[in-house]
Structure formats: structure tokens, C-alpha cells
Design a protein around this motif. Sequence first.
Motif, PDB file in Angstrom:
ATOM      1  N   PHE A 253      46.346  39.120  32.067  1.00  0.00           N
ATOM      2  CA  PHE A 253      45.085  38.381  32.065  1.00  0.00           C
ATOM      3  C   PHE A 253      44.143  38.880  33.151  1.00  0.00           C
ATOM      4  CE2 PHE A 253      47.374  34.440  30.236  1.00  0.00           C
ATOM      5  CZ  PHE A 253      47.192  34.914  28.946  1.00  0.00           C
ATOM      6  N   ASP A 254      44.667  38.949  34.378  1.00  0.00           N
ATOM      7  CA  ASP A 254      43.828  39.285  35.522  1.00  0.00           C
ATOM      8  C   ASP A 254      43.276  40.703  35.416  1.00  0.00           C
ATOM      9  OD1 ASP A 254      42.821  38.097  37.924  1.00  0.00           O
ATOM     10  OD2 ASP A 254      43.970  39.547  39.051  1.00  0.00           O
ATOM     11  N   GLY A 255      44.136  41.638  34.992  1.00  0.00           N
ATOM     12  CA  GLY A 255      43.698  43.020  34.889  1.00  0.00           C
ATOM     13  C   GLY A 255      42.647  43.232  33.822  1.00  0.00           C
ATOM     14  N   VAL A 256      42.805  42.560  32.672  1.00  0.00           N
ATOM     15  CA  VAL A 256      41.852  42.712  31.574  1.00  0.00           C
ATOM     16  C   VAL A 256      40.486  42.173  31.971  1.00  0.00           C
ATOM     17  CG1 VAL A 256      41.279  41.971  29.228  1.00  0.00           C
ATOM     18  CG2 VAL A 256      43.601  42.714  29.766  1.00  0.00           C
ATOM     19  N   ILE A 257      40.471  40.982  32.566  1.00  0.00           N
ATOM     20  CA  ILE A 257      39.193  40.394  32.986  1.00  0.00           C
ATOM     21  C   ILE A 257      38.563  41.220  34.106  1.00  0.00           C
ATOM     22  CG2 ILE A 257      38.084  38.361  33.984  1.00  0.00           C
ATOM     23  CD1 ILE A 257      38.999  37.938  31.141  1.00  0.00           C
ATOM     24  N   GLY A 258      39.378  41.632  35.082  1.00  0.00           N
ATOM     25  CA  GLY A 258      38.858  42.392  36.212  1.00  0.00           C
ATOM     26  C   GLY A 258      38.325  43.753  35.819  1.00  0.00           C
ATOM     27  N   ALA A 259      38.842  44.314  34.722  1.00  0.00           N
ATOM     28  CA  ALA A 259      38.395  45.633  34.282  1.00  0.00           C
ATOM     29  C   ALA A 259      36.918  45.645  33.921  1.00  0.00           C
ATOM     30  CB  ALA A 259      39.232  46.088  33.088  1.00  0.00           C
ATOM     31  N   PHE A 260      36.385  44.501  33.504  1.00  0.00           N
ATOM     32  CA  PHE A 260      34.977  44.437  33.124  1.00  0.00           C
ATOM     33  C   PHE A 260      34.044  44.600  34.327  1.00  0.00           C
ATOM     34  CE2 PHE A 260      36.762  42.719  29.263  1.00  0.00           C
ATOM     35  CZ  PHE A 260      35.914  43.217  28.287  1.00  0.00           C
ATOM     36  N   ALA A 261      34.621  44.526  35.543  1.00  0.00           N
ATOM     37  CA  ALA A 261      33.805  44.787  36.726  1.00  0.00           C
ATOM     38  C   ALA A 261      33.506  46.279  36.858  1.00  0.00           C
ATOM     39  CB  ALA A 261      34.529  44.285  37.978  1.00  0.00           C
ATOM     40  N   LEU A 262      34.351  47.118  36.227  1.00  0.00           N
ATOM     41  CA  LEU A 262      34.169  48.570  36.300  1.00  0.00           C
ATOM     42  C   LEU A 262      33.420  49.117  35.091  1.00  0.00           C
ATOM     43  CD1 LEU A 262      37.689  49.630  37.634  1.00  0.00           C
ATOM     44  CD2 LEU A 262      35.547  49.587  38.906  1.00  0.00           C
ATOM     45  N   THR A 263      33.696  48.561  33.922  1.00  0.00           N
ATOM     46  CA  THR A 263      33.026  49.012  32.704  1.00  0.00           C
ATOM     47  C   THR A 263      33.004  47.879  31.688  1.00  0.00           C
ATOM     48  OG1 THR A 263      33.082  50.601  30.874  1.00  0.00           O
ATOM     49  CG2 THR A 263      35.195  49.926  31.787  1.00  0.00           C
ATOM     50  N   GLN A 264      32.004  47.904  30.819  1.00  0.00           N
ATOM     51  CA  GLN A 264      31.908  46.893  29.775  1.00  0.00           C
ATOM     52  C   GLN A 264      32.349  47.443  28.418  1.00  0.00           C
ATOM     53  OE1 GLN A 264      27.769  45.826  30.119  1.00  0.00           O
ATOM     54  NE2 GLN A 264      28.123  44.415  31.807  1.00  0.00           N
ATOM     55  N   ASN A 265      32.865  48.660  28.411  1.00  0.00           N
ATOM     56  CA  ASN A 265      33.295  49.300  27.179  1.00  0.00           C
ATOM     57  C   ASN A 265      34.759  48.962  26.905  1.00  0.00           C
ATOM     58  OD1 ASN A 265      34.349  51.353  25.313  1.00  0.00           O
ATOM     59  ND2 ASN A 265      32.336  52.310  25.554  1.00  0.00           N
ATOM     60  N   LEU A 266      35.006  48.218  25.842  1.00  0.00           N
ATOM     61  CA  LEU A 266      36.363  47.775  25.510  1.00  0.00           C
ATOM     62  C   LEU A 266      37.319  48.945  25.332  1.00  0.00           C
ATOM     63  CD1 LEU A 266      38.393  45.568  24.576  1.00  0.00           C
ATOM     64  CD2 LEU A 266      37.526  45.918  22.262  1.00  0.00           C
ATOM     65  N   PHE A 267      36.839  50.028  24.756  1.00  0.00           N
ATOM     66  CA  PHE A 267      37.705  51.152  24.442  1.00  0.00           C
ATOM     67  C   PHE A 267      38.111  51.918  25.701  1.00  0.00           C
ATOM     68  CE2 PHE A 267      34.680  50.337  20.990  1.00  0.00           C
ATOM     69  CZ  PHE A 267      35.573  49.851  20.035  1.00  0.00           C
ATOM     70  N   ILE A 268      37.215  52.015  26.660  1.00  0.00           N
ATOM     71  CA  ILE A 268      37.547  52.639  27.946  1.00  0.00           C
ATOM     72  C   ILE A 268      38.563  51.783  28.691  1.00  0.00           C
ATOM     73  CG2 ILE A 268      36.625  53.334  30.199  1.00  0.00           C
ATOM     74  CD1 ILE A 268      34.005  54.021  28.797  1.00  0.00           C
ATOM     75  N   ILE A 269      38.363  50.464  28.631  1.00  0.00           N
ATOM     76  CA  ILE A 269      39.309  49.537  29.263  1.00  0.00           C
ATOM     77  C   ILE A 269      40.697  49.685  28.648  1.00  0.00           C
ATOM     78  CG2 ILE A 269      39.910  47.089  29.491  1.00  0.00           C
ATOM     79  CD1 ILE A 269      36.918  46.520  29.825  1.00  0.00           C
ATOM     80  N   ALA A 270      40.749  49.774  27.322  1.00  0.00           N
ATOM     81  CA  ALA A 270      42.029  49.912  26.637  1.00  0.00           C
ATOM     82  C   ALA A 270      42.740  51.197  27.058  1.00  0.00           C
ATOM     83  CB  ALA A 270      41.817  49.893  25.125  1.00  0.00           C
ATOM     84  N   ILE A 271      41.999  52.288  27.198  1.00  0.00           N
ATOM     85  CA  ILE A 271      42.598  53.566  27.607  1.00  0.00           C
ATOM     86  C   ILE A 271      43.163  53.466  29.019  1.00  0.00           C
ATOM     87  CG2 ILE A 271      42.103  55.978  28.192  1.00  0.00           C
ATOM     88  CD1 ILE A 271      40.020  55.942  25.918  1.00  0.00           C
ATOM     89  N   GLY A 272      42.339  52.986  29.973  1.00  0.00           N
ATOM     90  CA  GLY A 272      42.767  52.907  31.366  1.00  0.00           C
ATOM     91  C   GLY A 272      43.950  51.994  31.568  1.00  0.00           C
ATOM     92  N   LEU A 273      43.875  50.775  31.017  1.00  0.00           N
ATOM     93  CA  LEU A 273      44.965  49.819  31.188  1.00  0.00           C
ATOM     94  C   LEU A 273      46.199  50.243  30.401  1.00  0.00           C
ATOM     95  CD1 LEU A 273      43.109  46.375  31.095  1.00  0.00           C
ATOM     96  CD2 LEU A 273      43.621  47.843  33.054  1.00  0.00           C
ATOM     97  N   GLY A 274      45.989  50.923  29.265  1.00  0.00           N
ATOM     98  CA  GLY A 274      47.120  51.421  28.490  1.00  0.00           C
ATOM     99  C   GLY A 274      47.917  52.467  29.255  1.00  0.00           C
ATOM    100  N   ILE A 275      47.210  53.341  29.967  1.00  0.00           N
ATOM    101  CA  ILE A 275      47.891  54.339  30.807  1.00  0.00           C
ATOM    102  C   ILE A 275      48.728  53.630  31.867  1.00  0.00           C
ATOM    103  CG2 ILE A 275      47.543  56.141  32.550  1.00  0.00           C
ATOM    104  CD1 ILE A 275      45.032  56.987  30.981  1.00  0.00           C
ATOM    105  N   GLY A 276      48.132  52.634  32.520  1.00  0.00           N
ATOM    106  CA  GLY A 276      48.860  51.879  33.540  1.00  0.00           C
ATOM    107  C   GLY A 276      50.088  51.188  32.976  1.00  0.00           C
ATOM    108  N   ALA A 277      49.964  50.646  31.757  1.00  0.00           N
ATOM    109  CA  ALA A 277      51.087  49.954  31.127  1.00  0.00           C
ATOM    110  C   ALA A 277      52.270  50.891  30.893  1.00  0.00           C
ATOM    111  CB  ALA A 277      50.647  49.325  29.801  1.00  0.00           C
ATOM    112  N   MET A 278      51.995  52.161  30.585  1.00  0.00           N
ATOM    113  CA  MET A 278      53.070  53.126  30.376  1.00  0.00           C
ATOM    114  C   MET A 278      53.844  53.383  31.673  1.00  0.00           C
ATOM    115  SD  MET A 278      53.444  53.950  27.275  1.00  0.00           S
ATOM    116  CE  MET A 278      54.610  55.272  27.579  1.00  0.00           C
TER     117      MET A 278
END
Length: 361
Positions: A253-278
Amino acid sequence: MTAPSRPQSAIGYFKWAFIVTAFGLLLGAWLGWQSTGTIGGMATVFFICAVLAVLEISLSFDNAIVNANKLKDMTPVWQHRFLTWGIVIAVFGMRIVFPLLIVVIAAKIGPIEAIVLAAREPGEYARIMNEAHLPIAAFGGTFLMMVGLTYFFDHEKDVHWIAAIEKRMARYATIKGVEIAFVLILILVFSNLLEGEAADTFVYSAIYGLLTFLAVEVVGGMLDASQQTMSAAAKGGLGAFIYLEVLDASFSFDGVIGAFALTQNLFIIAIGLGIGAMYVRSMTIMLVDKGTLAEYRYLEHGAFYAILILSVIMYCQTLVHIPEVITGLGGAALIGISLWSSIRYNRKEKAEGREQAVENV
């Protein structure tokens, strides 16, 4: 992406994470080029993806340790299922479907419309996500707080890191429902600091988080009990799997919401957080295979303290903004200190063992 059957080198555990990192960063650079048509824009998106990955990893150290704690008691079959299906749910479910679902519910639009909104009007999409932060923080904070408190309020727990606190908590664990009472008191305290509709939203969302934790515990216990009677190979499987999935969602929850402070592009957020999840997945496998939790006796304690700190921060975020870097560094620091304490303990034990051997000679 199968779970390894035997310990390997540290680099070997992160093979898939490195592959996903390379692919994800290249995909991010391509998105940057497609959206801006400039080298600068491509580099910016590349950098944002890298920062989001680091943010996710820093926020999820404790997640990996807690996952490993649960996985070590699961059969290889269920370990494999969690580390394959679970990562799919974590990456695609929490990093893509979950933010879309929030917009679908909040804006009362269809899933396709939400995807179009994310692609064409990222600013509006981010605004809706930020408005949903209060109920998300209340729900996730409550669930994580119950996870942390349940670990410490355990009368059978006999290994204590911060003994002055943990011994008392273990002693009071004989009182039924003490952790639930503690959480309910905190809910009332924070709700009184909010006003009007925000206070009602906080209370309802927090109660739903509490009920979700209790439901997962009850359903998980029932499923595992029924599976144990049907098949010994299924022991400790489905219930633990559900628990870990809900736990991962709460951490996300916290990471997804906080990611919008860096970018508003859902697809960029998915890529960045997906890498971290791996990387979280790879760390989890390594911790299980190498028996790290058993080797470093206080590491698990540090993770659960980090969970409690994160839950309190999520509550506080309903009142004031707290940068995600503080959340990540705080959790990493607690785990680092617990690791250092474990190493000191191991050295002391070895020294005493050598002294005892010399005396015996």
C-alpha cells in the motif's frame, strides 16, 4: 522461476531479479523515448524506474524476512506456488490491478475507462489515488499492526532481543485479545485527531483491516486443518499462502501510493515497483535456503519491529505527510541493528564455547 532445491551462491539467488531489472529498465527507457522523443526524457524515465525499484526494496526488507519466516514451515510444493503464483499476484495484482481498482471504485468508472484515464490523464488518476490514501493507510496500518503485535504477544516466545519490552509483552499475552484491545485504543486515539468525514472513514477502514486480519487467521487455520486431514503433503499450505498474499498487499500500500510522488504514470510505477518485488522474492528464497533466520537470532525481531514502526507511520500519514524515504530507512536501520546484535551474540557464543573447550582440556 522455481524455488531452488539447494543453497547456491548469493549472486545465483538474484539471477531472475537481475534479468527482470535489465528488461524493466530497458522497457522504461523505451517508454520514456515513446512519450517524449528525447534522450533526456528517456534518461528521466530510466532513472525514475531505478529509484522506484530501490524504494520498493528498502520498504520491503521486513516483508522478505516475514515471508521467509512463514515459508520455512511450508512444504516445497507450497513454497514453489507462493514464489511463482505469488510473485505474479504481487507484481501484476498489487502494482497494476490494485491502483486501477481504487480508481474504478472512487471514480465509479469501468476498468477500461480507468486504464484510459491512467494513460491519457495521469494527473487526474494520481489525484484520485491520493484522495484514497486515508482509508488505505488506515486499513493497511491496522493489518500490519496486528501482524507485529501478534508476534510479540506470544507467551511461548522465549528469545527476546529488547528484553525489557518483549518479556512484558510475552507475559501479557496470556490475556486473551490484548493485542486487539491495544489496536482498538489506537484507532480511537487517531480518529479523535481527525475531523468529520475523515474520522469516520479512518475508523471504518481500520476496523475492516482488523476484521481482515482476523478472517485470514480463522480461514487460514480452517483450510490448513482440513488439508492436514486430507493430505499430509498439503499441511500448512493454502492458509499460509493466503496470509502471505494479504500481508504482501498490506506492505505494498505505502509503496504504491508513495510512488505517485515521483511519477503519475501507472506503467512506469508498475515497472519500478515490479523490479523491486523481484528482489524481495530473491531475498525471501535466500533467507529460506540458507537458514538465515536461524543463524541470526534477532533478525526476525528487527523485521517485526520494522512492521510495527511502518504501521504507526501509516497511521500518522493520515495526519501529516511523511516521506517514504524515512519509512524505508527506518525499517532498514532496525533490521541492520538486529543483524549486528545477532552477529555479536554469535561471536560471544563462539568465544564462550572455545573457553569451555580449553577448560575441559
